[in-house]
Design a protein around this motif. Structure first.
Motif, PDB file in Angstrom:
ATOM      1  N   ASN A 187      65.848 -65.616  -0.467  1.00 21.01           N
ATOM      2  CA  ASN A 187      64.686 -65.005   0.089  1.00 21.01           C
ATOM      3  C   ASN A 187      64.632 -63.321   0.235  1.00 21.01           C
ATOM      4  O   ASN A 187      63.495 -62.554  -0.048  1.00 21.01           O
ATOM      5  CB  ASN A 187      64.340 -65.697   1.220  1.00 21.01           C
ATOM      6  CG  ASN A 187      63.553 -67.437   0.955  1.00 21.01           C
ATOM      7  OD1 ASN A 187      63.044 -67.458   1.137  1.00 21.01           O
ATOM      8  ND2 ASN A 187      64.584 -68.030   2.512  1.00 21.01           N
ATOM      9  N   TYR A 188      65.676 -63.134   0.357  1.00 20.33           N
ATOM     10  CA  TYR A 188      66.103 -62.109  -0.065  1.00 20.33           C
ATOM     11  C   TYR A 188      65.840 -61.191  -1.265  1.00 20.33           C
ATOM     12  O   TYR A 188      65.113 -60.354  -1.881  1.00 20.33           O
ATOM     13  CB  TYR A 188      67.507 -61.127   1.045  1.00 20.33           C
ATOM     14  CG  TYR A 188      67.183 -61.240   1.474  1.00 20.33           C
ATOM     15  CD1 TYR A 188      67.900 -60.368   2.570  1.00 20.33           C
ATOM     16  CD2 TYR A 188      67.699 -62.903   2.999  1.00 20.33           C
ATOM     17  CE1 TYR A 188      67.800 -60.351   4.064  1.00 20.33           C
ATOM     18  CE2 TYR A 188      68.448 -62.701   4.128  1.00 20.33           C
ATOM     19  CZ  TYR A 188      67.447 -61.553   4.597  1.00 20.33           C
ATOM     20  OH  TYR A 188      68.215 -61.723   5.970  1.00 20.33           O
ATOM     21  N   LEU A 191      62.110 -61.274  -1.890  1.00 22.59           N
ATOM     22  CA  LEU A 191      61.905 -60.162  -0.867  1.00 22.59           C
ATOM     23  C   LEU A 191      61.709 -58.653  -2.835  1.00 22.59           C
ATOM     24  O   LEU A 191      60.814 -58.384  -2.560  1.00 22.59           O
ATOM     25  CB  LEU A 191      62.130 -59.140  -0.061  1.00 22.59           C
ATOM     26  CG  LEU A 191      62.525 -58.444   0.647  1.00 22.59           C
ATOM     27  CD1 LEU A 191      61.147 -57.597   1.048  1.00 22.59           C
ATOM     28  CD2 LEU A 191      62.963 -57.893   1.351  1.00 22.59           C
ATOM     29  N   CYS A 194      59.612 -59.386  -5.180  1.00 22.68           N
ATOM     30  CA  CYS A 194      57.282 -59.122  -5.417  1.00 22.68           C
ATOM     31  C   CYS A 194      57.530 -57.588  -3.967  1.00 22.68           C
ATOM     32  O   CYS A 194      56.693 -57.314  -4.429  1.00 22.68           O
ATOM     33  CB  CYS A 194      56.898 -59.598  -3.439  1.00 22.68           C
ATOM     34  SG  CYS A 194      57.324 -61.387  -4.134  1.00 22.68           S
ATOM     35  N   GLY A 235      57.625 -66.045  -1.549  1.00 16.97           N
ATOM     36  CA  GLY A 235      57.767 -65.314  -1.914  1.00 16.97           C
ATOM     37  C   GLY A 235      56.245 -65.434  -2.875  1.00 16.97           C
ATOM     38  O   GLY A 235      55.246 -63.893  -3.730  1.00 16.97           O
ATOM     39  N   LEU A 418      56.350 -55.875   1.806  1.00 15.65           N
ATOM     40  CA  LEU A 418      57.346 -55.731   2.783  1.00 15.65           C
ATOM     41  C   LEU A 418      56.894 -56.274   4.322  1.00 15.65           C
ATOM     42  O   LEU A 418      57.823 -56.791   4.804  1.00 15.65           O
ATOM     43  CB  LEU A 418      57.976 -54.818   3.057  1.00 15.65           C
ATOM     44  CG  LEU A 418      59.192 -54.358   2.143  1.00 15.65           C
ATOM     45  CD1 LEU A 418      58.585 -52.430   1.898  1.00 15.65           C
ATOM     46  CD2 LEU A 418      60.057 -54.655   3.155  1.00 15.65           C
ATOM     47  N   PHE A 421      57.049 -60.076   4.363  1.00 14.54           N
ATOM     48  CA  PHE A 421      58.151 -60.375   4.190  1.00 14.54           C
ATOM     49  C   PHE A 421      58.495 -60.403   5.806  1.00 14.54           C
ATOM     50  O   PHE A 421      59.508 -60.980   5.957  1.00 14.54           O
ATOM     51  CB  PHE A 421      58.954 -60.339   2.980  1.00 14.54           C
ATOM     52  CG  PHE A 421      58.979 -60.965   1.516  1.00 14.54           C
ATOM     53  CD1 PHE A 421      59.950 -61.954   2.045  1.00 14.54           C
ATOM     54  CD2 PHE A 421      58.740 -60.943   1.274  1.00 14.54           C
ATOM     55  CE1 PHE A 421      60.165 -62.680   0.728  1.00 14.54           C
ATOM     56  CE2 PHE A 421      58.275 -61.748   0.006  1.00 14.54           C
ATOM     57  CZ  PHE A 421      59.337 -62.742  -0.491  1.00 14.54           C
ATOM     58  N   HIS A 430      66.375 -52.854   6.681  1.00 14.92           N
ATOM     59  CA  HIS A 430      65.639 -53.035   5.266  1.00 14.92           C
ATOM     60  C   HIS A 430      66.104 -51.396   5.071  1.00 14.92           C
ATOM     61  O   HIS A 430      64.932 -50.614   4.703  1.00 14.92           O
ATOM     62  CB  HIS A 430      65.042 -53.625   4.636  1.00 14.92           C
ATOM     63  CG  HIS A 430      65.107 -54.227   3.771  1.00 14.92           C
ATOM     64  ND1 HIS A 430      64.934 -53.323   1.847  1.00 14.92           N
ATOM     65  CD2 HIS A 430      65.519 -55.580   2.526  1.00 14.92           C
ATOM     66  CE1 HIS A 430      65.550 -54.132   0.573  1.00 14.92           C
ATOM     67  NE2 HIS A 430      65.951 -54.970   1.638  1.00 14.92           N
TER      68      HIS A 430
END
Length: 460
Positions: A187-188, A191, A194, A235, A418, A421, A430
């Protein structure tokens, strides 16, 4: 000339210390390191570009207690910023931002919550992570005037696309049949994909020649392939939202080009739609099919991920009810989650990493850990950043400046990715998030300065 003797003594001392250390082979690197430091001092924007390019690679050294390249570069950049401010080589006006009132209020709420935390160990770790985000915000804010935003888009797009290559060539960079790039979590990875996609789309659409557009198609293809291999449903949803917003922005161009190429579009859809299920990984198709269980309620035996997220919401709501003003303390959500019955019920393995899980929702984490005032201020930072990009887009669109309009639009789309997410991942520190905060301030400031330069009779 006055600095020659101190620099010579510094180099000699550093060499002696390294020769006496357990790593004497690093001594010859002192002089190249000093040369690089001087270059960074003169061109700090280059250091920012390198920091942003290294973000997709951070998973390779995640949890490393030693000195990594990104830590060393970040420390050097902070030292340069402090030194330039002390020597008055960097005007304090460079740090102007309309985000400061919200940010200072958020920091006050954060420190009050930190003082009343339920777990000092977890809060100290969260404070260390947040300090990195704040440092990125200050560095980006201070040196953004020297930053070529088009070059920044190229650096981020190419670095993220390059991180897709190991996953596509080998199954070694996968977790549970899901691609992770050079990180540790799919999933990171999604991120980053995207965030980079709208920037790559801008480079593709703004390319001066068709040959350049063909070249920018390659990283875009890598980003799409990486997203499909990641199996990230969030995503995919975010990517569809970005494409819808981009289509709305370019609606005039689409109306002009659609009649001319309508036949090709129908042909592409006729080929792509039937082939899509066959081209997608089986694990991704199964995860998408599991979404149909939402109409009957998320059940653990159907989709554990959806059930865990429901549990996170219930635990977070309980923390907010217990202490709505200050929360449970920064970074303490995993401790509270670990004390509930949801933790062992949804754990794949009885290990701390599975029992003590984050909220997987930055907004929920902030509201429950920092309290409602601090959480709302953080949400305000996200909303105001999006408004900054919108303000700049509208101004440059009215001025008929297509390049800067595209920059504001596509940086804003990356910020939208961002912001979306943040509802699926716990990423309050982040680096790209805090960099986007600072870039939104600089883009808005550019638009306002440009507006102030206009004669009063032609101002929008």
């Amino acid at each position: 000339m006055a600095l020659v003797l101190p620099l010579t003594l510094l180099v000699g001392l550093a060499c002696l210390l390294l020769l006496a250390s357990p790593h004497p082979y690093l001594a010859p690197l002192v002089i190249p390191g000093l040369a690089g430091l001087i270059l960074l001092y003169r061109q700090p924007a280059w250091g920012l570009l390198i920091l942003f390019a290294m973000v997709p690679l951070e998973g390779l050294v995640a949890g490393s207690p030693g000195i990594t390249a990104s830590k060393l570069l970040g420390a050097a950049m902070i030292a340069i910023l402090v030194l330039q401010l002390l020597l008055k080589q960097l005007p304090p006006a460079r740090l102007r931002s309309n985000l400061w009132p919200l940010l200072l209020g958020f920091i006050v709420c954060y420190l009050l919550s930190f003082a009343c935390t339920d777990s000092l160990e977890w809060s100290l770790r969260d404070l260390r992570y947040l300090s990195v985000g704040l440092a990125i915000f200050l560095l980006t804010l201070a040196f953004s005037r020297d930053l070529d935003l088009m070059l920044l888009a190229k650096v981020v797009t190419l670095s993220v696309a390059a991180s897709c290559v190991p996953t596509l060539l080998s199954d070694a960079r996968q977790v549970d049949a899901r691609a992770v790039g050079l990180l540790a979590d799919p999933n990171y990875f999604a991120l980053l994909l995207c965030i980079a996609f709208p920037l790559g789309l801008m480079l593709l659409l703004r390319a001066p020649r068709w040959t350049h557009r063909l070249l920018w198609l390659l990283p875009q293809g890598l980003l799409l392939a990486g997203l499909m291999r990641s199996g990230s449903r969030s995503g995919l949803l975010v990517l569809l939202l970005i494409l819808a917003l981009a289509a709305w922005h370019y609606r005039a161009d689409i109306r002009r080009l659609l009649p001319r190429h309508f036949g090709w579009l129908i042909l592409a859809l006729a080929v792509a739609v039937p082939l899509a299920p066959a081209l997608l990984p089986d694990s991704f198709v199964q995860r998408l099919e599991a979404l149909t269980s939402l109409k009957a309620g998320a059940r653990g035996h159907v989709d554990p991920s959806l059930s865990r997220r429901t549990a996170y919401l219930m635990v977070g709501a309980g923390i907010i009810q217990e202490n709505p003003l200050l929360g449970s303390g920064p970074g303490t959500f995993p401790v509270h989650y670990g004390r509930t019955g949801y933790s062992p019920a949804f754990a794949d393995l009885p290990v701390p990493e599975e029992l003590l899980r984050e909220a997987h929702n930055t907004y929920l984490g902030m509201l429950s850990e920092i309290g409602l005032p601090g959480g709302l201020l953080f949400i305000g930072l996200v909303v105001l950043s999006l408004r900054n990009f919108q303000y700049a887009r509208r101004h440059w669109l009215s001025r008929g400046d297509p390049q800067r309009t595209a920059l504001a639009t596509h940086l804003g789309l990356a910020c939208v990715a961002l912001a979306c997410f943040l509802a699926f991942l716990s990423i309050p520190s982040h680096k790209y998030l805090w960099a986007m905060f600072a870039l939104s301030s600089w883009v808005r400031l550019q638009a306002r300065e440009d507006k102030d330069d206009l004669p009063s009779e032609v101002r929008p």
